[in-house]
Enzyme design. Structure first.
Site, PDB file in Angstrom:
ATOM      1  N   HIS A 124     -10.651   8.511  79.979  1.00 53.17           N
ATOM      2  CA  HIS A 124     -10.614   8.028  78.599  1.00 53.17           C
ATOM      3  C   HIS A 124     -11.918   8.293  77.858  1.00 53.17           C
ATOM      4  O   HIS A 124     -12.149   7.755  76.781  1.00 53.17           O
ATOM      5  CB  HIS A 124     -10.301   6.526  78.578  1.00 53.17           C
ATOM      6  CG  HIS A 124      -9.547   6.089  77.353  1.00 53.17           C
ATOM      7  ND1 HIS A 124     -10.159   5.552  76.255  1.00 53.17           N
ATOM      8  CD2 HIS A 124      -8.244   6.131  77.047  1.00 53.17           C
ATOM      9  CE1 HIS A 124      -9.265   5.259  75.326  1.00 53.17           C
ATOM     10  NE2 HIS A 124      -8.083   5.606  75.785  1.00 53.17           N
ATOM     11  N   ASP A 185     -10.208  -3.598  74.140  1.00 48.75           N
ATOM     12  CA  ASP A 185      -8.933  -3.674  73.416  1.00 48.75           C
ATOM     13  C   ASP A 185      -7.808  -2.953  74.159  1.00 48.75           C
ATOM     14  O   ASP A 185      -6.639  -3.250  73.944  1.00 48.75           O
ATOM     15  CB  ASP A 185      -9.080  -3.075  72.018  1.00 48.75           C
ATOM     16  CG  ASP A 185      -9.845  -3.991  71.076  1.00 48.75           C
ATOM     17  OD1 ASP A 185      -9.808  -5.217  71.294  1.00 48.75           O
ATOM     18  OD2 ASP A 185     -10.482  -3.492  70.139  1.00 48.75           O
ATOM     19  N   GLU A 296     -12.038 -10.228  65.506  1.00 50.55           N
ATOM     20  CA  GLU A 296     -12.313  -8.829  65.137  1.00 50.55           C
ATOM     21  C   GLU A 296     -11.998  -8.667  63.658  1.00 50.55           C
ATOM     22  O   GLU A 296     -11.551  -9.593  62.984  1.00 50.55           O
ATOM     23  CB  GLU A 296     -11.494  -7.839  65.980  1.00 50.55           C
ATOM     24  CG  GLU A 296     -12.004  -7.679  67.404  1.00 50.55           C
ATOM     25  CD  GLU A 296     -11.458  -6.439  68.102  1.00 50.55           C
ATOM     26  OE1 GLU A 296     -10.810  -5.613  67.440  1.00 50.55           O
ATOM     27  OE2 GLU A 296     -11.695  -6.297  69.322  1.00 50.55           O
TER      28      GLU A 296
END
Length: 542
Positions: A124, A185, A296
């Site tokens: 990732h 997240d 957030e």
């Protein structure tokens, strides 16, 4: 017991000094932009005169797992889909000793090869950080993962493999009514991957990043040594590895702090038209003793029909008022808040939320609420990913830019960037939220601006078909970085990416010397994590 290389260095201080000198002199990476061509790199000539013997040399190793030498393009690709560096081999380890043996073998052959090693989890990374050009990529997901050990006592924790996914940890710990305290997240990432960076999300204001919630690590250093470390044992390595971008060791096991887990989530979104009001409310919430569990925010530029899009998963508090809301083309700022709860305490929860909301100054007609399970909320990004995959839109370039901005300059940043440099966010979301650095341990390798409150600002762009191309997004990212530098905002990159060592030195600032000393101590030939392009592989002198 120390490795033979360590013993060799102890026997001959002169050789050690020569090692160190070579390390320092070879630290300046190649200034060529290896990511300029998104096609797979296929070398026309070997990187070293003896490289043709490297695969057969690796084949002589006795391993529990195995090497693969063909069809390696998957190891030259990551989520960023911008950089592609073909390795010469991929190691599929079954044991920690496989990793240790491979690194030691590369150390012993370092006088005739430039082999480097990169640990890869789910791939990732954004700019080839988990790749190794004509080196060895270690597939960490192949590492045998014994059953997670969960301590459900006074100080609960879970022991897991460095190749384990956070989503699997969540499901297993929930069986005990527990879960990790701090998340990213997106949960389909490996433990070793996020702990090598920081692991930041909306819980970080309360619990700090993931690297602040680790009790112990098992690490394979650049010397091939398998070391257990914590804040009381081998503490320098422990704190160096946390946020260390893979430069000092490969995380093969971690002991992670746990806390009580509720079953449900109250999920709330509200809108603001003024940035100062929005940021003031965010800062108020993260400084309150009794606040939300997750905070957030995100920015919306030239987005239409936003509230209608929310209606598929959120309910407006006042449907009539919500239907009359008009943005008038303004830039809007969304505050996203979550409170965890168990169903039997819903009445107390609603009272707490009412009180917290009464202290905020959002646009009243834009209050939207939703109720979902704890797992559904934490794994929310994965659901979006599945939809993108089904449409063939996941395998595109993702030129993300993540910044940490000091609180004192966040208004200047917002004024200079939103609506000026960035005129829309049709390519992807823009996240923005503050964290309280008092919850962060300053002994780790993680670099942040030197203020008590800092903002994470993340431009999560995708070069989707039919939108602005990759070159446009990367140019825009550079304009943002140039603005930060010219305005002297004191910003730092999160998930940093640089091309020269001068840039890395500026990034680490006063921590640079410590970073170099740790590199010399734990990876003296700069074998590990070449994709970060901080240090260049050194050749030993015998």
């Amino acid at each position: 017991m120390g490795s033979p290389v360590c013993g060799f260095l102890k026997q001959n201080n002169i050789i050690f000094l020569r090692f160190f000198a070579i390390l320092v002199l070879s630290c300046i990476p190649d200034r060529t932009n290896l990511c300029s061509n998104p096609s797979f790199d296929t070398p026309t000539s070997p990187p070293h005169s003896s490289s043709s013997s490297i695969p057969s040399s690796l084949k002589t190793l006795t391993l529990d797992g195995y090497f693969s030498f063909e069809n390696l393009k998957h190891a030259a690709k990551d989520f960023g889909n911008i950089c592609h560096y073909l390795p010469i081999a991929v190691l599929h380890p079954k044991s920690v000793s496989d990793i240790s043996s491979t690194i030691k073998h590369i150390l012993y052959t370092s006088s005739v090869t430039k082999l480097t090693v990169a640990a890869r989890g789910r791939g990732h990374s954004l700019q080839g950080q988990a790749q190794a050009y004509q080196g060895v990529v270690i597939n960490m997901e192949s590492l045998d993962r014994p059953s997670m050990y969960i301590e459900n006592g006074e100080v609960p924790y879970v022991d897991v493999s460095g190749g384990e996914l956070w989503i699997n940890i969540l499901h297993e710990t929930l069986k005990y009514g527990l879960s990790p305290k701090s998340w990213t997240d997106y949960l389909h990432l490996t433990v070793g991957g996020t702990l090598s960076n920081a692991g930041i999300s909306g819980q970080a204001f309360r619990h700090g990043p993931q690297i602040n919630n680790v009790y112990q690590l098992e690490v394979v250093t650049g010397r091939g040594e398998v070391v257990t470390c914590s804040d009381k044992e081998n503490a320098d390595l422990f704190y160096g590895v946390l946020g260390g971008l893979g430069q000092f060791g490969i995380i093969t096991r971690a002991r992670i702090s746990l806390g009580p887990a509720e079953k449900m989530v109250k999920w709330i979104r509200v809108l603001y038209s003024e940035f100062s009001t929005f940021s003031n409310d965010q800062e108020h919430l993260i400084s309150s003793n009794n606040s939300f569990d997750y905070i957030e925010g995100f920015v919306m530029i030239n987005r239409t029909g936003l509230l209608n899009n929310w209606r598929s998963s959120f309910n407006p508090k006042d449907p009539i008022q919500a239907s009359q809301f008009s943005s008038d083309g303004k830039i809007l700022y969304c505050l996203e808040m979550v409170k965890y709860f168990n169903p039997e305490k819903i009445d107390v929860l609603n009272q707490d939320i009412e009180k917290l909301l009464s202290e905020l100054n959002y646009i009243p007609s834009t209050l939207f609420l939703s109720e979902v399970s704890y797992v559904e909320f934490l794994d929310r990004v994965h659901l979006s990913e599945i939809k993108l995959r089904s449409k063939g839109l996941r395998e595109v370039p993702h030129p993300w830019l993540n910044l940490l901005i000091p609180k004192s300059r966040i208004f200047d940043f917002a004024e200079g960037v939103f609506g000026n440099i960035v005129k829309d966010n049709n390519n992807g979301p823009i996240l923005i939220y503050p964290v309280n650095k008092a919850k962060w341990n300053n002994r780790t390798s993680m670099v942040t601006p030197e203020e008590d409150i800092i903002y994470l600002v993340a431009f999560l762009s995708s070069a989707l078909p039919g939108t602005d191309g990759l070159e446009h997004i990367m140019t825009q990212n550079q304009h943002i970085l140039d603005f930060c530098a010219k305005a002297q905002l004191g910003a730092k990159q999160y998930l940093p990416h640089y091309h020269t060592q001068d840039e890395w030195r500026a990034h680490f600032g006063t921590q640079w010397e410590t970073f170099v000393q740790r590199k010399s101590a734990y990876d003296p030939l700069a074998i590990l994590a070449p994709g970060q392009r901080i240090f260049q592989k050194a050749i030993s002198i015998t």
